[in-house]
Scaffold this motif. Sequence first.
Motif, PDB file in Angstrom:
ATOM      1  N   ARG A  43      -0.795  -3.069   7.392  1.00  0.00           N
ATOM      2  CA  ARG A  43      -0.342  -4.450   7.345  1.00  0.00           C
ATOM      3  C   ARG A  43       1.054  -4.780   7.631  1.00  0.00           C
ATOM      4  O   ARG A  43       2.026  -4.979   7.027  1.00  0.00           O
ATOM      5  CB  ARG A  43      -0.356  -4.866   5.795  1.00  0.00           C
ATOM      6  CG  ARG A  43      -1.637  -5.001   5.381  1.00  0.00           C
ATOM      7  CD  ARG A  43      -2.239  -6.525   4.859  1.00  0.00           C
ATOM      8  NE  ARG A  43      -3.464  -6.810   4.708  1.00  0.00           N
ATOM      9  CZ  ARG A  43      -4.078  -8.070   4.705  1.00  0.00           C
ATOM     10  NH1 ARG A  43      -3.665  -9.068   4.763  1.00  0.00           N
ATOM     11  NH2 ARG A  43      -5.369  -7.928   4.622  1.00  0.00           N
TER      12      ARG A  43
ATOM     13  N   ARG B  96      -3.670  -2.747  15.301  1.00  0.00           N
ATOM     14  CA  ARG B  96      -2.614  -3.261  14.313  1.00  0.00           C
ATOM     15  C   ARG B  96      -1.844  -4.591  14.737  1.00  0.00           C
ATOM     16  O   ARG B  96      -1.487  -5.406  14.049  1.00  0.00           O
ATOM     17  CB  ARG B  96      -1.552  -2.125  14.022  1.00  0.00           C
ATOM     18  CG  ARG B  96      -2.060  -0.720  13.343  1.00  0.00           C
ATOM     19  CD  ARG B  96      -0.940   0.015  13.113  1.00  0.00           C
ATOM     20  NE  ARG B  96      -1.323   1.351  12.768  1.00  0.00           N
ATOM     21  CZ  ARG B  96      -2.032   1.726  11.411  1.00  0.00           C
ATOM     22  NH1 ARG B  96      -2.168   0.778  10.827  1.00  0.00           N
ATOM     23  NH2 ARG B  96      -2.372   2.798  11.254  1.00  0.00           N
TER      24      ARG B  96
ATOM     25  N   HIS C  96      -4.149  -7.172  14.149  1.00  0.00           N
ATOM     26  CA  HIS C  96      -4.281  -7.584  12.727  1.00  0.00           C
ATOM     27  C   HIS C  96      -3.302  -8.639  12.461  1.00  0.00           C
ATOM     28  O   HIS C  96      -3.267  -9.452  11.549  1.00  0.00           O
ATOM     29  CB  HIS C  96      -4.205  -6.226  12.028  1.00  0.00           C
ATOM     30  CG  HIS C  96      -4.392  -6.293  10.677  1.00  0.00           C
ATOM     31  ND1 HIS C  96      -4.433  -5.199   9.637  1.00  0.00           N
ATOM     32  CD2 HIS C  96      -4.390  -7.418   9.559  1.00  0.00           C
ATOM     33  CE1 HIS C  96      -4.559  -5.403   8.439  1.00  0.00           C
ATOM     34  NE2 HIS C  96      -4.440  -6.891   8.455  1.00  0.00           N
TER      35      HIS C  96
ATOM     36  N   ASP D 235      -6.554 -13.857   8.234  1.00  0.00           N
ATOM     37  CA  ASP D 235      -6.935 -12.606   7.813  1.00  0.00           C
ATOM     38  C   ASP D 235      -7.630 -12.542   6.254  1.00  0.00           C
ATOM     39  O   ASP D 235      -8.277 -11.553   5.996  1.00  0.00           O
ATOM     40  CB  ASP D 235      -5.917 -11.741   7.486  1.00  0.00           C
ATOM     41  CG  ASP D 235      -4.882 -12.059   6.861  1.00  0.00           C
ATOM     42  OD1 ASP D 235      -4.664 -13.457   6.704  1.00  0.00           O
ATOM     43  OD2 ASP D 235      -4.085 -11.600   6.186  1.00  0.00           O
TER      44      ASP D 235
ATOM     45  N   GLY E  25     -11.730 -10.254   7.931  1.00  0.00           N
ATOM     46  CA  GLY E  25     -11.730  -9.304   7.026  1.00  0.00           C
ATOM     47  C   GLY E  25     -12.570  -7.761   7.316  1.00  0.00           C
ATOM     48  O   GLY E  25     -12.247  -6.814   7.475  1.00  0.00           O
TER      49      GLY E  25
ATOM     50  N   LEU F 236     -12.079  -6.334  10.482  1.00  0.00           N
ATOM     51  CA  LEU F 236     -10.754  -5.398  10.193  1.00  0.00           C
ATOM     52  C   LEU F 236     -11.160  -3.967   9.772  1.00  0.00           C
ATOM     53  O   LEU F 236     -10.651  -3.075  10.212  1.00  0.00           O
ATOM     54  CB  LEU F 236      -9.600  -6.117   9.514  1.00  0.00           C
ATOM     55  CG  LEU F 236      -8.849  -7.340  10.345  1.00  0.00           C
ATOM     56  CD1 LEU F 236      -7.814  -8.078   9.330  1.00  0.00           C
ATOM     57  CD2 LEU F 236      -8.009  -6.552  11.268  1.00  0.00           C
TER      58      LEU F 236
ATOM     59  N   TYR G 145     -10.568  -0.344  11.311  1.00  0.00           N
ATOM     60  CA  TYR G 145      -9.759   0.822  11.118  1.00  0.00           C
ATOM     61  C   TYR G 145     -10.864   1.741  11.117  1.00  0.00           C
ATOM     62  O   TYR G 145     -10.380   3.068  11.362  1.00  0.00           O
ATOM     63  CB  TYR G 145      -8.965   0.348   9.999  1.00  0.00           C
ATOM     64  CG  TYR G 145      -7.912  -0.642  10.348  1.00  0.00           C
ATOM     65  CD1 TYR G 145      -6.866   0.041  11.004  1.00  0.00           C
ATOM     66  CD2 TYR G 145      -7.716  -1.551   9.410  1.00  0.00           C
ATOM     67  CE1 TYR G 145      -5.731  -0.840  11.239  1.00  0.00           C
ATOM     68  CE2 TYR G 145      -6.300  -2.402   9.804  1.00  0.00           C
ATOM     69  CZ  TYR G 145      -5.581  -1.898  10.622  1.00  0.00           C
ATOM     70  OH  TYR G 145      -4.404  -2.931  11.143  1.00  0.00           O
TER      71      TYR G 145
ATOM     72  N   ASP H  25      -6.941   2.864   5.778  1.00  0.00           N
ATOM     73  CA  ASP H  25      -6.308   1.452   6.456  1.00  0.00           C
ATOM     74  C   ASP H  25      -7.657   0.543   6.084  1.00  0.00           C
ATOM     75  O   ASP H  25      -7.268  -0.545   5.763  1.00  0.00           O
ATOM     76  CB  ASP H  25      -5.874   1.463   7.764  1.00  0.00           C
ATOM     77  CG  ASP H  25      -4.587   2.257   7.959  1.00  0.00           C
ATOM     78  OD1 ASP H  25      -3.638   2.014   8.381  1.00  0.00           O
ATOM     79  OD2 ASP H  25      -4.704   3.669   7.615  1.00  0.00           O
TER      80      ASP H  25
ATOM     81  N   VAL I 158      -7.722  -2.513   3.750  1.00  0.00           N
ATOM     82  CA  VAL I 158      -8.044  -3.889   3.942  1.00  0.00           C
ATOM     83  C   VAL I 158      -9.093  -4.299   2.913  1.00  0.00           C
ATOM     84  O   VAL I 158      -8.838  -5.654   2.466  1.00  0.00           O
ATOM     85  CB  VAL I 158      -8.299  -4.178   5.328  1.00  0.00           C
ATOM     86  CG1 VAL I 158      -9.100  -5.395   5.874  1.00  0.00           C
ATOM     87  CG2 VAL I 158      -7.379  -3.865   6.467  1.00  0.00           C
TER      88      VAL I 158
ATOM     89  N   GLU J  61      -7.876  -5.564  -0.266  1.00  0.00           N
ATOM     90  CA  GLU J  61      -7.017  -6.894  -0.315  1.00  0.00           C
ATOM     91  C   GLU J  61      -7.974  -8.168   0.038  1.00  0.00           C
ATOM     92  O   GLU J  61      -7.534  -9.131   0.046  1.00  0.00           O
ATOM     93  CB  GLU J  61      -6.048  -6.728   0.568  1.00  0.00           C
ATOM     94  CG  GLU J  61      -4.943  -5.649  -0.069  1.00  0.00           C
ATOM     95  CD  GLU J  61      -3.749  -5.226   1.002  1.00  0.00           C
ATOM     96  OE1 GLU J  61      -3.807  -6.074   2.100  1.00  0.00           O
ATOM     97  OE2 GLU J  61      -2.898  -4.368   0.509  1.00  0.00           O
TER      98      GLU J  61
END
Length: 598
Positions: free
Chosen positions: A50, A148, A151, A160, A166, A169, A173, A181, A185, A188
């Motif tokens: 992040r 990245r 992101h 995001d 999400g 993402l 990764y 990673d 994501v 989170e």
Amino acid sequence: MKRPLTLTARARGSRVRAYFSASASPETRWQTPERQSTAVSTNPPAAGARASPAPARHAVQASLMSLVESRVRSDWWGSPSPLLLQLGEPIDSRLCRHVIRGYTSQGKHLHSVFVFIQMQRVGVRPDSFTFAPVLKSVARLCLREMGRSVHAYAAKANVDGDVYVGTSLVNLYSGCMLIGDAHKVFDEMGERNSVSWNALITGYTHNRKFAEALDLFREMQADGVELTEVTMVGALSACAHLGALSLGKWIHEYIDCYGLSLNEFLGTALVDMYAKCGAVMEMEKVFITMRAKNVYTWNALISGFAINGHGEAALQAFSRMIMENLKPDGVTFLGILCACCHEGLVDEGKKYFGIMKEEFGLRPGIEHYGCMVDLLGQAGLFSEALHLVQNMDLKPDPIIWRTLLGACRTHRNVPLGRYAARKLLELEPTNAENYVLLSNIYAQDSMWDEIAQLRAVMNQRGIAKVAGCSSIEIGNVVYEFVASDCLKPEVRDLLDDIRKELKQMGYAANTGLALYDIEEEEKESSVAFHSEKIALAFGLMKSPPGSTIRIIKNLRVCQDCHVFFKIVSLVYKREISLRDRNQFHHFAGGSCSCRDHW
DNA sequence: GTAGGGTTAG
């Protein structure tokens, strides 16, 4: 009423360890106990997952432009849609989204990314509808740093938190082989749904972390998230690689019970799972049941037959495939050539290698040459094999040389073995397997000085052998054994008893396979406790009489274990299925389905 | 309107 099944996580740290047992019956849903393993979600993501979003737009423009612009320019200018290249002109954001989505869906990923960058240049703000496809394109192009930056830009744009972004993402990764990673994501994400879970599970399988993928599958089920066809495809793929037959069967039952659609994806995944678990009859049953089949399905069937030693069935399947007007691809021929290898069908293999080019216009890849070298080498046709290696239009890779070296071991061809090993070690000087192979060739001819020299080189370079590891599933629990493990007394005693009994049948340990020049007695014990022998003894002790013993090994089976297994199948009247790194060995009545070709 | 899927040498 189906049997009640429970699931336990893999217990780590013990020599004999339980991966999981199979799951709950489909009717009762899957009961998931407390986790015993911390293998999955504590995986720390790489620093910068992040990244600070502050300089996002500049980061996109500076770091991405230099990378992409030079690569895209040549074909971009010739593309059918250059309207967005009127730099400096106002660009309509809806048009941008439309074009990006179009390019991504057509597989024109560089174009998609390029348009995204143009948007930043002229100040058009992307939204969640723009980020999702462009992230997909970045993932497909495997552009980590760009990913990245995008992101960070998504965070700056405050999109995001969107479940689509999400999930994109997570996919980004995992597609860039940054699964830690991806998991961060996922952890989170404020909102998750079935698709996000599927993205992570599939990500773990793509990153070859199969046990972790199944851990997640269990978590997903425990969280009450809907298990869809896509979930099952990911889980089945993990089962296939791990050889987790009972869990694979549970998933099959679930599919039937809950009426999931047996489409091309799911059907192929099932066929492949049964193939890789050595359950050939079940594989065929699923294939016959499937209504929608495509080239992937046929390929899974053909290579399934091939690795299980059913070469003729693989060739027949190919004929049926052609009759049904399906066009074979390179993978189809890989399965066919693999079948010819395992059956020792030299003329057939040559024929199909020719047909591939002449009738179907497919250019052989290095992997097809690899099969041909194996086919010729294992048949003892060394001049032809070497001629092929030296005259093919591709640079021989380490696998080609290792294949030739393996054939030299089979036929005790020391001179060519030395040559192949020299070529191999030039390309791959730190792979222990290469030294072990050459050492085995020397050992067959008692060339102990050469072995000592090899050992010295290995020590000097700090190269250690990969430990042999075998697993066996008993009562829905998978147990793993490591070579020369500290054995439980009862397993050691049983192995001793078996060996004594087999010696009466004429079995003598093949001590030539020991890597080092050691005393005869020690040599015998070093092959005596190879992991597959331990797993076999455990299987004989713990499995119901008459049931098939299924063992999976991480390396190729050695010649001594192969003889040992054959005699055990005869003396103990048990069918044994052994999956090694390359293929299956189905032992019954004193012989093996591979007909001693491996 | 945006996100997730299968086969592949030794």
